[in-house]
Design a protein around this motif. Structure first.
Motif: not given
Length: 232
Positions: A72-74, A145-147, A208-228
Motif C-alpha cells: 500500500x502506498x500514499x 496490468x489491471x485496475x 501487475x503481471x510479467x507473463x512468460x508464455x515459453x516457460x509458462x510462468x508469471x511474476x506478479x505484484x499488486x499495490x493499493x493507492x491511498x490519495x492524500x
C-alpha cells in the motif's frame, strides 16, 4: 541506501534470496523500439503541455528511497497513475529481472516529467527471474496490468516486450550517458512500458503481471493507492 529483498525463481532448481542495496534508481523513459510511434506520442503529449524529451531514450534519476515493496502506498492528490515496467538489477554479478510501477503525477507531468516521476513512490515486486533464463525468448514475454474501475477488474495494459528496447540496449545507453563501462553498484532500472488501454487514468490500485508464455510462468505484484488531500 534502500535495501530491497527478492526471491529469485530460476527456470530450474530451487528459489534463492537476493538483496539489492539500492543506491541509484533509474527510470528509462521513451524506451520503445518504434521511433515513429515514439515521435507520435511525443507530439500527442506536447498538445497537453508535456515538454519534449531532450533525448530518446531518456534516463530519469529517482531518489533511491522512493522505491518500496509495500503493498500500500500514499500519493498526494487524485491525479497520479501507475504503469508496469520491467525492473533490472545485478546481484553477485548476475542480471536479474523483476517488475515495478513507474507511478507518476500526471498533473505535474505537464510542468516537469522528471519532477512528476520523482514525487511518486515506485512500487517493486519481491520476486525475480534470472535474465539468462528468459533472454532467448525475451520478445515473447508480455507486460500486463489491471485496475479496479467502477467495481470491476479492468485490463489496463497489455503488450509484448518486443515493442520495447531490450535491457541490454537500455543498460548500454545508460552507461554511455555516464561515460562508464561497468554497471554502478546498487543501481536498479525500469525499462519502459506499453500503452494504457483506453487512455491513462487514475485508479486506487495496480495489479501487475510479467507473463512468460515459453516457460509458462508469471511474476506478479499488486499495490493499493491511498490519495492524500492536496491542500494549499
Amino acid at each position: 541506501m534502500n535495501a530491497i529483498e527478492f526471491q529469485v525463481i530460476p527456470a530450474a532448481g530451487a528459489a534463492y534470496p537476493a538483496r539489492l542495496a539500492l543506491k541509484n534508481l533509474v527510470v528509462a523513459g521513451w524506451a520503445g523500439r518504434d521511433m515513429a510511434a515514439i515521435e507520435h506520442h511525443i507530439e500527442e503529449l506536447a498538445e497537453l503541455g508535456v515538454p519534449r524529451p531532450s533525448s530518446v531514450p531518456l534516463y530519469y534519476r529517482i531518489a533511491a528511497n522512493q522505491c518500496t515493496q509495500d503493498a500500500a502506498v500514499q500519493v498526494v492528490g487524485t491525479e497520479s497513475s501507475g504503469e508496469i515496467e520491467v525492473f533490472v538489477f545485478q546481484h553477485d554479478g548476475q542480471w536479474l529481472v523483476s517488475i515495478a510501477s513507474d507511478h507518476t503525477d500526471r498533473k505535474l507531468e505537464a510542468h516537469s516529467v522528471a519532477m512528476s516521476k520523482q514525487v511518486c513512490i515506485k512500487p517493486v515486486a519481491n520476486v525475480a527471474w534470472r535474465l539468462e533464463d528468459v533472454q532467448a525468448h525475451w520478445d515473447q514475454i508480455v507486460l500486463r496490468s489491471w485496475i479496479d474501475e467502477k467495481g470491476s477488474r479492468t485490463l489496463y495494459q497489455e503488450g509484448p516486450l518486443a515493442t520495447l528496447r531490450t535491457p541490454e540496449d537500455l543498460v548500454a545507453g545508460y552507461l554511455n550517458s555516464l561515460n562508464a563501462t561497468s554497471w554502478p553498484e546498487g543501481t536498479g532500472m525500469t525499462c519502459g512500458t506499453v500503452g494504457a488501454i483506453g487512455g491513462i487514468r487514475a485508479a486506487n490500485n495496480l495489479e501487475m503481471e510479467l507473463f512468460d508464455p515459453v516457460l509458462g510462468r508469471s511474476l506478479k505484484w499488486t499495490y493499493q493507492v491511498e490519495c492524500l488531500p492536496d491542500v494549499a
